[in-house]
Motif scaffolding. Structure first.
Motif, mmCIF file in Angstrom:
data_model
loop_
_atom_site.group_PDB
_atom_site.id
_atom_site.type_symbol
_atom_site.label_atom_id
_atom_site.label_comp_id
_atom_site.label_asym_id
_atom_site.label_seq_id
_atom_site.Cartn_x
_atom_site.Cartn_y
_atom_site.Cartn_z
ATOM 1 N N PRO A 135 0.862 -1.298 0.068
ATOM 2 C CA PRO A 135 -0.007 0.069 0.059
ATOM 3 C C PRO A 135 0.801 1.384 -0.071
ATOM 4 O O PRO A 135 0.161 2.442 -0.234
ATOM 5 C CB PRO A 135 -0.855 -0.200 1.195
ATOM 6 C CG PRO A 135 -0.176 -0.963 2.084
ATOM 7 C CD PRO A 135 0.612 -2.069 1.052
ATOM 8 N N ASP A 136 2.129 1.069 0.059
ATOM 9 C CA ASP A 136 2.796 2.475 -0.017
ATOM 10 C C ASP A 136 3.520 2.603 -1.610
ATOM 11 O O ASP A 136 4.178 3.528 -1.811
ATOM 12 C CB ASP A 136 4.197 2.366 0.911
ATOM 13 C CG ASP A 136 5.214 1.153 0.352
ATOM 14 O OD1 ASP A 136 4.736 0.228 -0.082
ATOM 15 O OD2 ASP A 136 6.393 1.174 0.725
ATOM 16 N N SER B 10 -3.524 8.012 -0.803
ATOM 17 C CA SER B 10 -3.686 8.022 0.461
ATOM 18 C C SER B 10 -4.884 7.178 1.178
ATOM 19 O O SER B 10 -4.943 6.679 2.269
ATOM 20 C CB SER B 10 -3.658 9.329 1.327
ATOM 21 O OG SER B 10 -4.925 10.120 1.117
ATOM 22 N N LYS C 231 -6.255 3.760 1.784
ATOM 23 C CA LYS C 231 -5.691 2.536 1.605
ATOM 24 C C LYS C 231 -6.592 1.303 0.853
ATOM 25 O O LYS C 231 -7.847 1.741 0.786
ATOM 26 C CB LYS C 231 -5.462 1.856 2.958
ATOM 27 C CG LYS C 231 -4.592 2.700 4.061
ATOM 28 C CD LYS C 231 -3.206 2.683 3.500
ATOM 29 C CE LYS C 231 -2.455 3.619 4.095
ATOM 30 N NZ LYS C 231 -1.120 3.862 3.581
ATOM 31 N N ALA D 51 -12.015 3.076 -2.249
ATOM 32 C CA ALA D 51 -10.668 2.506 -2.777
ATOM 33 C C ALA D 51 -10.943 2.296 -4.170
ATOM 34 O O ALA D 51 -9.950 1.943 -4.852
ATOM 35 C CB ALA D 51 -10.103 1.405 -2.054
#
Length: 510
Positions: free
Chosen positions: A71-72, A371, A373, A389
């Motif tokens: 997720p980064d 940002s 998630k 998302a």
């Protein structure tokens, strides 16, 4: 939400009108490259006159999502060459060598790209005296039996006010995953896929190669809105077809303006070299299927010759869309009142407090808030079903963009609640759990074997030796090799001048 409305046969008809989803995609334009002023053509699944004749340059879809297992990072996937028939040899599917395939990033919402990831490809042929794509079973990307291969470079271009300020080569001679010729030629295609995933510096990764077309929808809407009486509905038209995919996974901080402004705009383009040696943009795509129905025929090619910053010239095509009027005329479902500012706000700016950057310039881009998630259990309708998302906050492979966009174009955001869709809710093949996520391509040998034939193949293991220039036959000579064709049969393999002819000496019963 269900794929069909709950209130009557009339609304049920609207559920199949896939065109509405395209109109809801908002205003899109295929813009000239940001690096230099250039002309343009068209994009998507054969939606515009010029690009439909040159599929190598035709971008079909763009996906952008926060990577579910990392997720980064953000994963961007762009596809080219629509309707690849898996068995379509002997000239299988390659990226064009005279093209620049770009992934473009707008980090601050001003409708101008700040980063361009540019892919360029080279083709390599081991033996030009055969017509074969591969001369034996292929077990690795460097297998000598893989006769035609491709490699690619990636250049990262940083821009300011549409002028390049730096260029950095971030990948060199990376191998491309080949077309999936068939089970005999590529018995373990999954291994080839894994070998084509290449790690880049700084935690990034790249992939280029063939994949199952991840878009799921029923395109028979173009037969007078599903036959005019809904007799044609609910068929995944793209089932069984492949595309050529480029996938890039990059750290979020590399593409965002700052941690306080995490929204990015993403689209892809193709530039093709002309006779004068200059690159001209011929394809652009952000939101799905935007040029097929939003723009009338008179605008399609001109639309593709403009930059995102100039998208306002096509605004009327969004505020006064054609499709709801057609639906009303045929199925008697009232069209929402115009002008359709709800479509402008959602699809040209992003959703406020979700994926709308501050001081945004309205333009067609796939906007993603990096940002947000990933959802533990993604919902196919994305934001419409409470899953922030998903689409239109970026686009995941599993997002049912047709149903979501159709509901919006028919007034979901202006009080006309509906559960409309095209009755195709998921892809025919499951997606992968790790990068590049797209499903493995359908192989050319799909389908049942001929009667009387088992899974064995007596010839394939000897093709490579037969086609090598070394040996008794010599380079360019014609070799005649007797082969066993199994019990009760014999065969002759004639190799020469690129001709392979298998003649059975004893007819088998089929």
């Amino acid at each position: 939400m269900t794929p069909f409305p709950r209130t009557g046969a009339g609304l049920r008809g609207i559920a199949t009108l896939i065109c509405g989803a395209l109109a809801a995609g908002g205003l899109a334009a295929a813009g000239v490259t940001a690096l230099e002023p250039e002309a343009a053509s068209a994009s998507s699944h054969r939606e515009a006159p010029l690009i439909s004749g040159t599929p190598q340059y035709d971008n079909t879809d763009v996906y952008a999502f926060v990577s579910p297992d990392k997720p980064d990072t953000t994963t961007i996937i762009a596809n080219w060459i629509p309707f690849e028939e898996p068995a379509g040899g002997p000239n299988f599917f390659t990226f064009a060598e005279d093209a620049q395939y770009d992934l473009r990033i707008d980090s601050n919402g001003d409708a101008k790209e700040d980063l361009v990831f540019r892919y360029t490809f080279k083709t390599h042929v081991k033996n030009k005296k055969t017509f074969l794509y591969n001369t034996g079973p292929v077990t690795s990307l460097d297998d000598p039996d893989l006769n035609i291969t491709q490699t690619y470079d990636i250049e990262l271009v940083r821009l300011k006010n549409q002028y390049p300020v730096s260029r950095t080569k971030i990948a060199d001679d990376v191998p491309v995953a080949p077309s999936n010729v068939g089970k005999a030629s590529m018995p373990d295609y999954g291994t080839l896929r894994k070998q084509a995933v290449h790690q880049l510096a700084g935690g990034a990764a790249t992939f280029a190669g063939q994949a199952d077309d991840p878009f799921f929808l029923d395109l028979r809407v173009f037969d007078l809105l599903y036959g005019g009486n809904l007799s044609e509905v609910g068929n995944d038209t793209l089932k069984g077809y492949n595309v050529n995919s480029i996938a890039l996974q990059v750290p979020n901080h590399l593409i965002t303006e700052s941690m306080h402004q995490p929204v990015v705009g993403i689209w892809s383009t193709t530039q093709r070299m002309n006779a004068q040696g200059h690159f001209r943009q011929v394809s652009r795509l952000g939101n799905p299927l935007v040029n097929e129905v939003v723009n009338p025929l008179k605008d399609k090619d001109r639309f593709n010759a403009s930059a995102p910053k100039d998208d306002a010239q096509f605004l009327k095509n969004v505020t006064n869309p054609e499709l709801p009027k057609l639906i009303e005329a045929i199925y008697k479902i009232p069209a929402p009142a115009e002008p359709r500012n709800d479509l402008v706000d959602v699809f040209l700016k992003g959703v406020k407090d979700l994926n709308q950057p501050p001081h945004v310039t309205p333009s067609e881009q796939l906007r993603l808030n990096t940002s947000i998630k990933p959802a533990a259990e993604p919902k196919r309708l994305g934001v419409l079903d409470g899953d922030n998302a998903g689409f239109p906050n970026g686009r995941r492979l599993t997002d049912d963009v047709i149903d979501a966009a159709l509901q919006v174009v028919e007034g979901e955001l202006v009080g006309a609640k509906n559960d409309l869709g095209d009755a195709v809710d998921a892809n025919d093949k499951e997606f992968e759990k790790a990068f590049p996520y797209v499903a493995l391509p359908t192989e050319g040998s799909r389908g049942p074997l001929a009667k009387g034939v088992d899974s064995g193949n007596d010839v394939r293991s000897q093709l490579g030796d037969a086609l090598q220039p070394a040996g008794a036959a010599g380079s360019g000579d014609t070799g005649v090799i007797a082969l066993s064709a199994g019990a009760g049969a014999a065969g002759v393999l004639l190799v020469g001048g690129g001709l392979l002819w298998w003649r059975r000496m004893r007819q088998r019963a089929y």
